[in-house]
Write a protein that holds these residues in place. Structure first.
Motif, short mmCIF file in Angstrom:
data_model
loop_
_atom_site.label_atom_id
_atom_site.label_comp_id
_atom_site.label_asym_id
_atom_site.label_seq_id
_atom_site.Cartn_x
_atom_site.Cartn_y
_atom_site.Cartn_z
N VAL A 145 0.84 -1.19 0.00
CA VAL A 145 0.00 0.00 0.00
C VAL A 145 0.88 1.25 0.00
O VAL A 145 1.74 1.42 0.85
N ILE A 146 0.61 2.10 -0.97
CA ILE A 146 1.36 3.35 -1.13
C ILE A 146 0.47 4.50 -0.67
O ILE A 146 -0.66 4.64 -1.14
N PHE A 147 1.00 5.29 0.23
CA PHE A 147 0.29 6.45 0.75
C PHE A 147 1.34 7.51 1.06
O PHE A 147 2.37 7.21 1.64
N ASP A 148 1.06 8.75 0.70
CA ASP A 148 2.03 9.83 0.92
C ASP A 148 1.95 10.35 2.35
O ASP A 148 1.49 11.46 2.61
N THR A 149 2.40 9.53 3.28
CA THR A 149 2.35 9.85 4.70
C THR A 149 3.10 11.14 5.00
O THR A 149 2.63 11.97 5.78
N PHE A 150 4.25 11.32 4.38
CA PHE A 150 5.07 12.51 4.63
C PHE A 150 4.28 13.79 4.33
O PHE A 150 4.24 14.71 5.16
N TYR A 151 3.63 13.85 3.19
CA TYR A 151 2.86 15.03 2.81
C TYR A 151 1.75 15.31 3.83
O TYR A 151 1.61 16.43 4.32
#
Length: 116
Positions: free
Chosen positions: A95-101
């Protein structure tokens, strides 16, 4: 293992699945296809509806604004739903999610709220 991306975008479902490992093109799919808890499906659908409601037909580059409190709560819910999605699907998808942003945006808003 195939990639699944959780990403809110206007006029789309927030779930994207990589067509295959050799082709990095993502297909937009409905959340209902995933075998996950119905509470999480409902939460992601609700968050998507909130996000879609901010689309500005009059000037798309500038969506309608959240209040600071509303956006902090919204982002907190998005981050939490992503963590649950990652955990529930860890054996089926990467699962890819832009946690940093999202976490940076949340920190910025909290700082802004504290400095008012």
């Amino acid at each position: 293992m195939r990639n699944l991306k959780y990403s809110l975008e206007y006029f789309c479902s927030p779930i994207w699945i990589e067509e295959d490992n050799e082709n990095p093109i993502y297909e937009n799919i409905e959340i209902d296809i995933l075998e996950i808890d119905h509470y999480l499906k409902d939460e992601i659908n609700t968050l998507n509806n909130i996000y879609q409601s901010k689309y500005n037909d009059n000037y798309p580059p500038e969506p309608y604004s959240f209040s600071i409190a509303e956006e902090i709560i919204f982002i907190s819910r998005v981050i939490t739903s992503s963590k649950i999605l990652i955990e529930l699907l860890k054996n089926q998808y990467n699962v890819i999610f832009d946690t940093f942003y999202w976490e940076q945006r949340l920190t910025h808003l909290i700082n802004e709220l504290e400095n008012k």
